[in-house]
Scaffold this motif. Structure first.
Motif, mmCIF file in Angstrom:
data_model
loop_
_atom_site.group_PDB
_atom_site.id
_atom_site.type_symbol
_atom_site.label_atom_id
_atom_site.label_comp_id
_atom_site.label_asym_id
_atom_site.label_seq_id
_atom_site.Cartn_x
_atom_site.Cartn_y
_atom_site.Cartn_z
ATOM 1 N N GLY A 139 0.587 -1.314 -0.159
ATOM 2 C CA GLY A 139 -0.003 0.005 0.009
ATOM 3 C C GLY A 139 0.985 1.338 0.012
ATOM 4 N N ILE A 140 1.854 1.415 0.862
ATOM 5 C CA ILE A 140 2.779 2.557 0.966
ATOM 6 C C ILE A 140 3.568 2.555 -0.493
ATOM 7 C CG2 ILE A 140 4.920 3.409 1.886
ATOM 8 C CD1 ILE A 140 4.199 1.761 4.405
ATOM 9 N N ARG A 141 4.030 1.392 -1.168
ATOM 10 C CA ARG A 141 4.656 1.762 -2.288
ATOM 11 C C ARG A 141 3.719 2.146 -3.340
ATOM 12 N NH1 ARG A 141 3.744 -0.973 -6.011
ATOM 13 N NH2 ARG A 141 2.617 -2.473 -4.813
ATOM 14 N N ARG A 142 2.517 1.586 -3.573
ATOM 15 C CA ARG A 142 1.586 1.826 -4.474
ATOM 16 C C ARG A 142 1.154 3.300 -4.458
ATOM 17 N NH1 ARG A 142 -1.397 -2.254 -3.644
ATOM 18 N NH2 ARG A 142 -2.751 -1.480 -2.257
ATOM 19 N N ALA A 143 1.460 3.880 -3.106
ATOM 20 C CA ALA A 143 0.928 5.316 -3.184
ATOM 21 C C ALA A 143 1.878 6.207 -3.485
ATOM 22 C CB ALA A 143 0.804 5.770 -1.503
ATOM 23 N N PHE A 144 3.217 5.622 -3.415
ATOM 24 C CA PHE A 144 4.168 6.656 -3.997
ATOM 25 C C PHE A 144 4.508 6.359 -5.457
ATOM 26 C CE2 PHE A 144 5.647 6.923 0.340
ATOM 27 C CZ PHE A 144 6.507 7.807 0.264
ATOM 28 N N THR A 145 4.206 5.140 -6.278
ATOM 29 C CA THR A 145 4.649 5.075 -7.533
ATOM 30 C C THR A 145 3.211 4.809 -8.329
ATOM 31 O OG1 THR A 145 4.074 2.772 -7.112
ATOM 32 C CG2 THR A 145 6.240 3.384 -6.752
ATOM 33 N N HIS A 146 2.273 4.963 -7.896
ATOM 34 C CA HIS A 146 0.748 4.708 -8.834
ATOM 35 C C HIS A 146 1.161 3.501 -9.888
ATOM 36 C CE1 HIS A 146 -0.320 8.395 -6.520
ATOM 37 N NE2 HIS A 146 0.880 8.997 -6.848
ATOM 38 N N ASP A 147 1.732 2.441 -9.567
ATOM 39 C CA ASP A 147 1.759 1.651 -10.492
ATOM 40 C C ASP A 147 0.669 0.686 -10.682
ATOM 41 O OD1 ASP A 147 1.967 -0.052 -8.259
ATOM 42 O OD2 ASP A 147 4.060 -0.442 -8.649
ATOM 43 N N GLY A 148 -0.191 0.651 -9.549
ATOM 44 C CA GLY A 148 -1.638 0.126 -9.701
ATOM 45 C C GLY A 148 -1.323 -1.564 -9.471
ATOM 46 N N MET A 149 -0.241 -2.050 -8.885
ATOM 47 C CA MET A 149 0.163 -3.360 -8.741
ATOM 48 C C MET A 149 -0.181 -3.542 -7.233
ATOM 49 S SD MET A 149 1.654 -4.749 -11.399
ATOM 50 C CE MET A 149 0.085 -3.950 -12.256
ATOM 51 N N ASP A 150 -0.752 -4.768 -6.911
ATOM 52 C CA ASP A 150 -0.995 -5.125 -5.803
ATOM 53 C C ASP A 150 -0.061 -6.047 -4.851
ATOM 54 O OD1 ASP A 150 -3.793 -4.323 -5.774
ATOM 55 O OD2 ASP A 150 -4.281 -5.728 -7.191
ATOM 56 N N ASP A 151 0.870 -6.542 -5.516
ATOM 57 C CA ASP A 151 1.652 -7.575 -4.959
ATOM 58 C C ASP A 151 3.241 -7.640 -5.747
ATOM 59 O OD1 ASP A 151 2.959 -9.683 -3.650
ATOM 60 O OD2 ASP A 151 1.510 -11.198 -4.467
ATOM 61 N N LEU A 215 9.559 1.417 2.812
ATOM 62 C CA LEU A 215 9.477 2.979 3.031
ATOM 63 C C LEU A 215 10.776 3.655 2.450
ATOM 64 C CD1 LEU A 215 7.416 5.345 3.552
ATOM 65 C CD2 LEU A 215 8.145 4.966 6.039
ATOM 66 N N GLN A 216 11.772 3.307 2.938
ATOM 67 C CA GLN A 216 13.112 4.189 2.616
ATOM 68 C C GLN A 216 13.171 3.967 0.999
ATOM 69 O OE1 GLN A 216 15.704 1.994 5.031
ATOM 70 N NE2 GLN A 216 15.802 3.588 6.650
ATOM 71 N N ASP A 217 13.015 3.085 0.396
ATOM 72 C CA ASP A 217 13.187 2.679 -1.194
ATOM 73 C C ASP A 217 12.302 3.645 -1.747
ATOM 74 O OD1 ASP A 217 15.228 0.916 -0.489
ATOM 75 O OD2 ASP A 217 13.741 -0.889 -0.522
ATOM 76 N N CYS A 218 11.151 3.963 -1.394
ATOM 77 C CA CYS A 218 10.091 4.793 -2.016
ATOM 78 C C CYS A 218 10.689 6.020 -2.212
ATOM 79 C CB CYS A 218 8.691 4.803 -1.310
ATOM 80 S SG CYS A 218 7.691 3.427 -1.076
ATOM 81 N N PHE A 219 11.532 6.690 -1.404
ATOM 82 C CA PHE A 219 12.020 7.826 -1.279
ATOM 83 C C PHE A 219 13.279 7.699 -2.398
ATOM 84 C CE2 PHE A 219 10.263 8.347 2.924
ATOM 85 C CZ PHE A 219 9.394 9.538 2.607
ATOM 86 N N ALA A 220 13.810 6.630 -2.492
ATOM 87 C CA ALA A 220 14.947 6.705 -3.520
ATOM 88 C C ALA A 220 14.362 6.467 -4.936
ATOM 89 C CB ALA A 220 15.619 5.447 -3.302
ATOM 90 N N TYR A 221 13.134 5.839 -5.031
ATOM 91 C CA TYR A 221 12.467 5.640 -6.049
ATOM 92 C C TYR A 221 12.045 7.025 -6.654
ATOM 93 C CZ TYR A 221 8.533 5.115 -9.532
ATOM 94 O OH TYR A 221 7.719 5.448 -10.509
ATOM 95 N N LEU A 222 11.398 7.810 -5.879
ATOM 96 C CA LEU A 222 10.739 9.299 -6.336
ATOM 97 C C LEU A 222 12.089 10.302 -6.674
ATOM 98 C CD1 LEU A 222 8.427 10.166 -3.337
ATOM 99 C CD2 LEU A 222 7.788 9.191 -5.814
ATOM 100 N N TRP A 223 13.432 9.738 -6.043
ATOM 101 C CA TRP A 223 14.419 10.755 -6.554
ATOM 102 C C TRP A 223 15.008 10.299 -8.069
ATOM 103 C CZ3 TRP A 223 19.366 9.229 -8.260
ATOM 104 C CH2 TRP A 223 20.296 10.024 -8.318
ATOM 105 N N MET A 224 14.882 8.946 -8.244
ATOM 106 C CA MET A 224 15.096 8.233 -9.567
ATOM 107 C C MET A 224 14.094 8.758 -10.692
ATOM 108 S SD MET A 224 16.157 4.409 -10.706
ATOM 109 C CE MET A 224 17.453 4.501 -9.448
ATOM 110 N N LYS A 225 13.087 8.722 -10.277
ATOM 111 C CA LYS A 225 11.914 9.116 -11.082
ATOM 112 C C LYS A 225 11.882 10.524 -11.725
ATOM 113 C CE LYS A 225 6.838 9.273 -11.878
ATOM 114 N NZ LYS A 225 5.471 9.250 -11.119
ATOM 115 N N LYS A 226 12.437 11.374 -10.800
ATOM 116 C CA LYS A 226 12.639 12.681 -11.074
ATOM 117 C C LYS A 226 13.980 12.932 -11.851
ATOM 118 C CE LYS A 226 13.346 17.284 -8.837
ATOM 119 N NZ LYS A 226 13.536 17.973 -7.684
ATOM 120 N N LYS A 227 14.925 11.885 -11.792
ATOM 121 C CA LYS A 227 16.188 12.086 -12.574
ATOM 122 C C LYS A 227 16.178 11.241 -13.816
ATOM 123 C CE LYS A 227 18.158 15.074 -9.470
ATOM 124 N NZ LYS A 227 18.465 16.456 -9.669
#
Length: 237
Positions: A139-151, A215-227
């Protein structure tokens, strides 16, 4: 042999599971919708896993291995598999076989229309704590990534190899493979697959790395998505 699918199997201290892996994957390859081979990635096992892997691979060209000098973690093992694969498709399954190799054929039914197809574990056979922590983490990851994946933690996936090789890797990225494919404008789909209890070996994940780590990885993903750089060449002269 003209293999079309490389199935990556990360291995870390899985000596009690490997002969069953050989048996189950050999059975799958007889009925696979794409001609498949297996790539063991030994992630610095300290038990007899490497010896068993070498014995398995010595008997057939359909089983190969690479071995790390020490333990680097699941994401590194998957990335090394992506980098090593020389087939048009690459798959991934855990050595504990809590998912069924035969279900790769379910994923392969969608290979012509998607760059990534991932399983969703139906009727999970894990403990209450493991299931709950996984649900929260997804749920946390999906909120950050909006990938629509459940598992996204489901250890049964196929990815087009050229797409997989473009995925930049960091620790924990194995949870973000669908989101990383979306960054390449790839198409993704999830499909229900079977799930079984672990019958040998020990899980490498616990409450900390199922919740705090993602949760920590979500912030790394957001940084990577931006760059992240993604471009399409329109014309060449």
């Amino acid at each position: 042999m003209d293999f079309e699918l490389t199935i990556i199997i990360p291995v870390y201290n899985e000596e009690d599971n490997l002969l069953r892996v050989q048996q189950e994957l050999s059975g799958f390859m007889l009925h696979a919708k794409k001609k498949a081979k297996v790539l063991f990635v030994n992630d610095g096992s300290k038990d007899t896993s490497q010896k068993i892997i070498e014995e398995i691979c010595s008997n057939t060209d359909a089983f190969e291995f690479i071995s790390f000098d020490k333990n680097y973690g699941l994401s590194a093992a998957i990335k090394a598999g992506f980098d090593t694969a020389n087939t048009s498709w690459v798959g991934y399954i855990d050595a504990d076989l809590q998912t069924d190799p035969m279900d790769f054929n379910i994923l392969l039914e969608y290979a012509d229309s998607y760059e990534l197809v991932t399983g969703v574990r139906a009727n999970r056979k894990d403990s209450f704590v493991k299931n709950l922590s996984s649900k929260i983490a997804n749920g946390i990851r999906r909120a950050f990534t909006h990938d629509g994946m459940d598992d996204t933690g489901c250890p049964l996936k196929i990815i087009r190899t050229d797409v997989a090789k473009k995925i930049p890797m960091f620790n924990g990225l194995h949870r973000f493979l669908p989101a990383m494919v979306l960054l390449q404008n790839g198409r993704i789909r999830q499909v229900p697959v079977k799930h079984f209890p672990r019958i040998a070996g020990v899980s490498k994940f616990h409450l900390w790395n199922r919740l705090i780590g993602p949760l920590q990885d979500c912030f790394a993903y957001l940084w990577m998505k931006k760059k992240y750089l993604n471009y399409t060449i329109n014309r060449k002269g």
